[in-house]
Design a protein around this motif. Sequence first.
Motif, PDB file in Angstrom:
ATOM      1  N   THR A 153     113.148  71.071 130.227  1.00 14.19           N
ATOM      2  CA  THR A 153     111.721  71.355 130.452  1.00 14.19           C
ATOM      3  C   THR A 153     111.076  72.087 129.278  1.00 14.19           C
ATOM      4  OG1 THR A 153     112.530  73.248 131.701  1.00 14.19           O
ATOM      5  CG2 THR A 153     111.698  71.375 132.966  1.00 14.19           C
ATOM      6  N   SER A 154     111.854  72.841 128.531  1.00 10.82           N
ATOM      7  CA  SER A 154     111.381  73.613 127.370  1.00 10.82           C
ATOM      8  C   SER A 154     110.033  74.298 127.643  1.00 10.82           C
ATOM      9  CB  SER A 154     111.283  72.721 126.122  1.00 10.82           C
ATOM     10  OG  SER A 154     110.509  71.558 126.349  1.00 10.82           O
ATOM     11  N   TYR A 155     109.948  74.933 128.817  1.00 11.71           N
ATOM     12  CA  TYR A 155     108.710  75.621 129.206  1.00 11.71           C
ATOM     13  C   TYR A 155     108.329  76.669 128.173  1.00 11.71           C
ATOM     14  CZ  TYR A 155     108.714  73.955 134.112  1.00 11.71           C
ATOM     15  OH  TYR A 155     108.648  73.209 135.264  1.00 11.71           O
ATOM     16  N   VAL A 156     107.063  76.665 127.747  1.00 15.08           N
ATOM     17  CA  VAL A 156     106.587  77.775 126.933  1.00 15.08           C
ATOM     18  C   VAL A 156     106.468  78.993 127.854  1.00 15.08           C
ATOM     19  CG1 VAL A 156     105.348  76.262 125.379  1.00 15.08           C
ATOM     20  CG2 VAL A 156     104.146  77.197 127.333  1.00 15.08           C
ATOM     21  N   PRO A 157     106.661  80.208 127.369  1.00 16.46           N
ATOM     22  CA  PRO A 157     106.715  80.628 125.969  1.00 16.46           C
ATOM     23  C   PRO A 157     108.096  80.580 125.317  1.00 16.46           C
ATOM     24  CG  PRO A 157     106.702  82.557 127.386  1.00 16.46           C
ATOM     25  CD  PRO A 157     106.630  81.362 128.291  1.00 16.46           C
ATOM     26  N   ILE A 158     109.110  80.023 125.993  1.00 16.26           N
ATOM     27  CA  ILE A 158     110.410  79.911 125.321  1.00 16.26           C
ATOM     28  C   ILE A 158     110.224  78.929 124.167  1.00 16.26           C
ATOM     29  CG2 ILE A 158     112.853  79.388 125.625  1.00 16.26           C
ATOM     30  CD1 ILE A 158     112.429  79.666 128.637  1.00 16.26           C
ATOM     31  N   LYS A 159     110.645  79.354 122.993  1.00 14.47           N
ATOM     32  CA  LYS A 159     110.353  78.536 121.807  1.00 14.47           C
ATOM     33  C   LYS A 159     111.639  78.017 121.171  1.00 14.47           C
ATOM     34  CE  LYS A 159     107.083  80.002 118.845  1.00 14.47           C
ATOM     35  NZ  LYS A 159     106.520  80.782 117.714  1.00 14.47           N
ATOM     36  N   ALA A 160     111.626  76.742 120.821  1.00 20.71           N
ATOM     37  CA  ALA A 160     112.755  76.139 120.110  1.00 20.71           C
ATOM     38  C   ALA A 160     112.368  75.920 118.650  1.00 20.71           C
ATOM     39  CB  ALA A 160     113.123  74.806 120.759  1.00 20.71           C
ATOM     40  N   HIS A 161     113.319  75.448 117.864  1.00 16.47           N
ATOM     41  CA  HIS A 161     113.059  75.113 116.465  1.00 16.47           C
ATOM     42  C   HIS A 161     112.045  73.961 116.416  1.00 16.47           C
ATOM     43  CE1 HIS A 161     113.794  73.641 112.386  1.00 16.47           C
ATOM     44  NE2 HIS A 161     114.373  74.802 112.133  1.00 16.47           N
ATOM     45  N   PRO A 162     111.113  73.982 115.454  1.00 16.63           N
ATOM     46  CA  PRO A 162     110.104  72.905 115.389  1.00 16.63           C
ATOM     47  C   PRO A 162     110.720  71.505 115.325  1.00 16.63           C
ATOM     48  CG  PRO A 162     109.521  74.676 113.886  1.00 16.63           C
ATOM     49  CD  PRO A 162     110.858  75.023 114.442  1.00 16.63           C
ATOM     50  N   ALA A 163     111.874  71.387 114.672  1.00 14.26           N
ATOM     51  CA  ALA A 163     112.481  70.052 114.547  1.00 14.26           C
ATOM     52  C   ALA A 163     112.853  69.473 115.909  1.00 14.26           C
ATOM     53  CB  ALA A 163     113.723  70.129 113.656  1.00 14.26           C
ATOM     54  N   PHE A 164     113.110  70.340 116.873  1.00 13.88           N
ATOM     55  CA  PHE A 164     113.433  69.886 118.226  1.00 13.88           C
ATOM     56  C   PHE A 164     112.233  69.148 118.829  1.00 13.88           C
ATOM     57  CE2 PHE A 164     112.996  71.090 122.771  1.00 13.88           C
ATOM     58  CZ  PHE A 164     114.100  70.448 123.295  1.00 13.88           C
ATOM     59  N   TYR A 165     111.052  69.765 118.732  1.00 18.21           N
ATOM     60  CA  TYR A 165     109.841  69.114 119.273  1.00 18.21           C
ATOM     61  C   TYR A 165     109.507  67.860 118.469  1.00 18.21           C
ATOM     62  CZ  TYR A 165     109.440  73.726 121.415  1.00 18.21           C
ATOM     63  OH  TYR A 165     109.696  74.876 122.111  1.00 18.21           O
ATOM     64  N   LEU A 166     109.713  67.945 117.158  1.00 25.37           N
ATOM     65  CA  LEU A 166     109.439  66.786 116.302  1.00 25.37           C
ATOM     66  C   LEU A 166     110.345  65.616 116.690  1.00 25.37           C
ATOM     67  CD1 LEU A 166     107.762  65.800 113.892  1.00 25.37           C
ATOM     68  CD2 LEU A 166     109.607  66.572 112.391  1.00 25.37           C
ATOM     69  N   GLY A 167     111.614  65.947 116.985  1.00 24.26           N
ATOM     70  CA  GLY A 167     112.561  64.902 117.412  1.00 24.26           C
ATOM     71  C   GLY A 167     112.098  64.222 118.689  1.00 24.26           C
ATOM     72  N   ILE A 168     111.616  65.015 119.643  1.00 27.81           N
ATOM     73  CA  ILE A 168     111.124  64.428 120.904  1.00 27.81           C
ATOM     74  C   ILE A 168     109.934  63.515 120.617  1.00 27.81           C
ATOM     75  CG2 ILE A 168     110.123  64.930 123.171  1.00 27.81           C
ATOM     76  CD1 ILE A 168     111.586  67.640 123.084  1.00 27.81           C
ATOM     77  N   ILE A 169     109.025  63.990 119.753  1.00 27.27           N
ATOM     78  CA  ILE A 169     107.830  63.188 119.433  1.00 27.27           C
ATOM     79  C   ILE A 169     108.243  61.871 118.764  1.00 27.27           C
ATOM     80  CG2 ILE A 169     105.759  63.119 117.976  1.00 27.27           C
ATOM     81  CD1 ILE A 169     105.590  66.220 118.448  1.00 27.27           C
ATOM     82  N   LEU A 170     109.180  61.951 117.810  1.00 24.22           N
ATOM     83  CA  LEU A 170     109.622  60.726 117.120  1.00 24.22           C
ATOM     84  C   LEU A 170     110.247  59.742 118.104  1.00 24.22           C
ATOM     85  CD1 LEU A 170     111.221  62.132 113.828  1.00 24.22           C
ATOM     86  CD2 LEU A 170     109.045  60.925 114.079  1.00 24.22           C
ATOM     87  N   PHE A 171     111.080  60.280 118.991  1.00 23.33           N
ATOM     88  CA  PHE A 171     111.735  59.406 119.980  1.00 23.33           C
ATOM     89  C   PHE A 171     110.685  58.752 120.881  1.00 23.33           C
ATOM     90  CE2 PHE A 171     113.769  58.352 123.969  1.00 23.33           C
ATOM     91  CZ  PHE A 171     114.928  57.730 123.552  1.00 23.33           C
ATOM     92  N   ALA A 172     109.715  59.560 121.335  1.00 25.58           N
ATOM     93  CA  ALA A 172     108.688  59.037 122.247  1.00 25.58           C
ATOM     94  C   ALA A 172     107.824  57.981 121.550  1.00 25.58           C
ATOM     95  CB  ALA A 172     107.825  60.181 122.773  1.00 25.58           C
ATOM     96  N   VAL A 173     107.468  58.243 120.295  1.00 23.43           N
ATOM     97  CA  VAL A 173     106.644  57.268 119.553  1.00 23.43           C
ATOM     98  C   VAL A 173     107.455  55.979 119.353  1.00 23.43           C
ATOM     99  CG1 VAL A 173     105.521  56.778 117.340  1.00 23.43           C
ATOM    100  CG2 VAL A 173     105.216  59.004 118.415  1.00 23.43           C
ATOM    101  N   GLY A 174     108.733  56.124 119.039  1.00 18.30           N
ATOM    102  CA  GLY A 174     109.597  54.949 118.875  1.00 18.30           C
ATOM    103  C   GLY A 174     109.651  54.121 120.154  1.00 18.30           C
ATOM    104  N   ALA A 175     109.804  54.812 121.293  1.00 23.54           N
ATOM    105  CA  ALA A 175     109.845  54.098 122.578  1.00 23.54           C
ATOM    106  C   ALA A 175     108.511  53.407 122.845  1.00 23.54           C
ATOM    107  CB  ALA A 175     110.176  55.074 123.704  1.00 23.54           C
ATOM    108  N   LEU A 176     107.409  54.087 122.492  1.00 20.02           N
ATOM    109  CA  LEU A 176     106.077  53.506 122.696  1.00 20.02           C
ATOM    110  C   LEU A 176     105.907  52.244 121.843  1.00 20.02           C
ATOM    111  CD1 LEU A 176     103.427  53.959 124.217  1.00 20.02           C
ATOM    112  CD2 LEU A 176     102.619  55.341 122.314  1.00 20.02           C
ATOM    113  N   VAL A 177     106.416  52.287 120.610  1.00 20.29           N
ATOM    114  CA  VAL A 177     106.345  51.102 119.738  1.00 20.29           C
ATOM    115  C   VAL A 177     107.146  49.946 120.365  1.00 20.29           C
ATOM    116  CG1 VAL A 177     107.011  50.168 117.475  1.00 20.29           C
ATOM    117  CG2 VAL A 177     105.938  52.423 117.635  1.00 20.29           C
ATOM    118  N   GLY A 178     108.302  50.278 120.942  1.00 14.95           N
ATOM    119  CA  GLY A 178     109.117  49.260 121.630  1.00 14.95           C
ATOM    120  C   GLY A 178     108.355  48.636 122.790  1.00 14.95           C
ATOM    121  N   VAL A 179     107.654  49.482 123.549  1.00 15.62           N
ATOM    122  CA  VAL A 179     106.874  48.994 124.695  1.00 15.62           C
ATOM    123  C   VAL A 179     105.734  48.090 124.205  1.00 15.62           C
ATOM    124  CG1 VAL A 179     105.339  49.709 126.571  1.00 15.62           C
ATOM    125  CG2 VAL A 179     107.472  50.942 126.180  1.00 15.62           C
ATOM    126  N   ILE A 180     105.071  48.511 123.111  1.00 12.82           N
ATOM    127  CA  ILE A 180     103.985  47.692 122.549  1.00 12.82           C
ATOM    128  C   ILE A 180     104.540  46.331 122.103  1.00 12.82           C
ATOM    129  CG2 ILE A 180     102.414  47.522 120.555  1.00 12.82           C
ATOM    130  CD1 ILE A 180     102.075  50.629 120.860  1.00 12.82           C
TER     131      ILE A 180
END
Lengths: 532, 53
Positions: A153-180
């Motif tokens: 869930t990575s609920y804020v205000p608990i904070k992870a390394h920025p690369a963690f969120y970036l990884g999720i975004i990249l994965f999600a965008v990749g999946a979205l491209v697959g769906v398109i």
Amino acid sequence: MRAPALEGDLPVPEEKPGFLKGNHAGAVRTCDTTGLPVCLEAQKFIQLNAVMAVVALLIGGVVALLLGLTRWPSVHLLPSEWYYRLLTAHGFNMLIFWMIFMEIGILYFAGTTLLNSRLGSKALAWLSFGLMVTGAVTVEAMVFAGKADVLLTSYVPIKAHPAFYLGIILFAVGALVGVINFFLTIYIAKRDKTYAGSVPLVVFGAIAAAIIAVVTLLHGALVMIPTFTWSMGWTEMPDPAWYRLVWWGLGHSSQQINVAAMVSCWYLLGTLTVGAKPLNQAVCRGAFVLYILFINLASAHHLLVDPGVGAGWKIWNTSYAMYLAVLASMIHGFTVPASVEHALRKKGFNKGLFGWLFAAPWKNPGFSAFFLSLVIFGFLGGITGVTLGTQQINIIAHNTLRIPGHFHATVAGGATLCFMGLAYYVVPLIFRKEYPLKALARLQPYLFAAGIVTMAISMSFAGSYGVPRRHWDLEFTGSQFAVGFDSAAHFMMGIVGVGATLAFTGLIIFVLLTVWAVFFGKSNAGKPMESW
Amino acid sequence: MSDEKAAEVIASEHEHEDHKTPGTMVLVLILLASFAIYYFANWKALADVWHVR
């Protein structure tokens, strides 16, 4: 309806639903077992996504065993920081990576093989796969390096390394491209008239899953981009109540992609294993439409004790809208086994009420995994889900181990087991390799199902005694006041450990057999797959 | 197990066939009964810990 022909009119040929001329430009083969056209470009991407899915399943499975042995009080294996670290890894690998990689493979299969079409775009398929792999590897690296002990869930205000969120975004965008790319494939198939009539029901279900995926991934972008910019120090922290609300539009809805994809696979496996056909197209398709319209609202049940949203909002979403999605599952829960019963009765298995069920091909792991998945999802996952999603009842179950007891029945016993069953056809038909040690493969779905059922039921009982979910220590060692749980709760946690071990045994057998089959299995190219 | 190839089954899936599925009907009734019992038990458990006077 066509107007009645007038005298002298030439007869107009009926266009029967089915395959017409494909648009593959030579890059196609006909499956020797099913007779279906297999686009060779799509085949490569189905294989790539399936391999990544199994890698994620292996990581998530090994981690699951360690977690199960930690929550077993007499073993209590891991130190606390590794418990939460691996719990984060378990969530991402099992709920996101394993499922979404499989589902992108399923979309490519449905769009090309079942519509007799070429893949929409090879470049988009590479882009999708590259982004998803990069995102997944980034998230894994951050989690295992201890820079993202924030749970799924990575609920804020608990904070992870920025690369963690970036990884999720990249994965999600990749999946979205697959769906398109999947939607593009459907457009091309429609434009080139590669099939006649409505799309097959499995494709319709895949379209429902893809539409839900778009909604899900947009929620993901909406919540993860500001969280990423916050972790970089560029913006203020997102409002925690807003974060929770939007995050569950990603977190729960991603499981609804699984549900729609799983139900589509039930229909597909019914066809592949016993030759079942949907009994009523309108009813089955209507149920998928109900999923599209209402299933995402079920995300609200995660916020039933959240002070940030009002009672009216909670009651509307979970006690009205959610039931329309439940209705859809109940429709599929009838039409899927009914189609199997109808197909088997047509073959002559008519003895009594359940002669067809006893005569079903239980030695075929594709069938046993599919039917066990249906039963576990309906009886354990469905019944507990509707009950726990009721606002009043939720107050005695929220954040207890009853919740993982429910979703291990839906996600692991339902979707994961169904996708394992699908793999018993993907490997021989798409990789064109035979499974070794068929007796062990036949046993595998039963082992995994028994482990998950044992674990889910004992989790539910332990939760009924108040055992919290996502907690390292049943004894609350070092707390300011003593927390005592009934001895029955300790016993149930032991059974959770036994169930986890059994399920892991089933999982690792599946992974080893599949990896062996893919890399060293006997080729069946040019001939039908061997019978189970 | 399936004599017909999947391609033929999928191509003919829109054709209407009469069907009788009494076994499935019994299975779904068992499911509904299980749900009713579980749902009632949970309301009972809620009433036991949260008294309304």
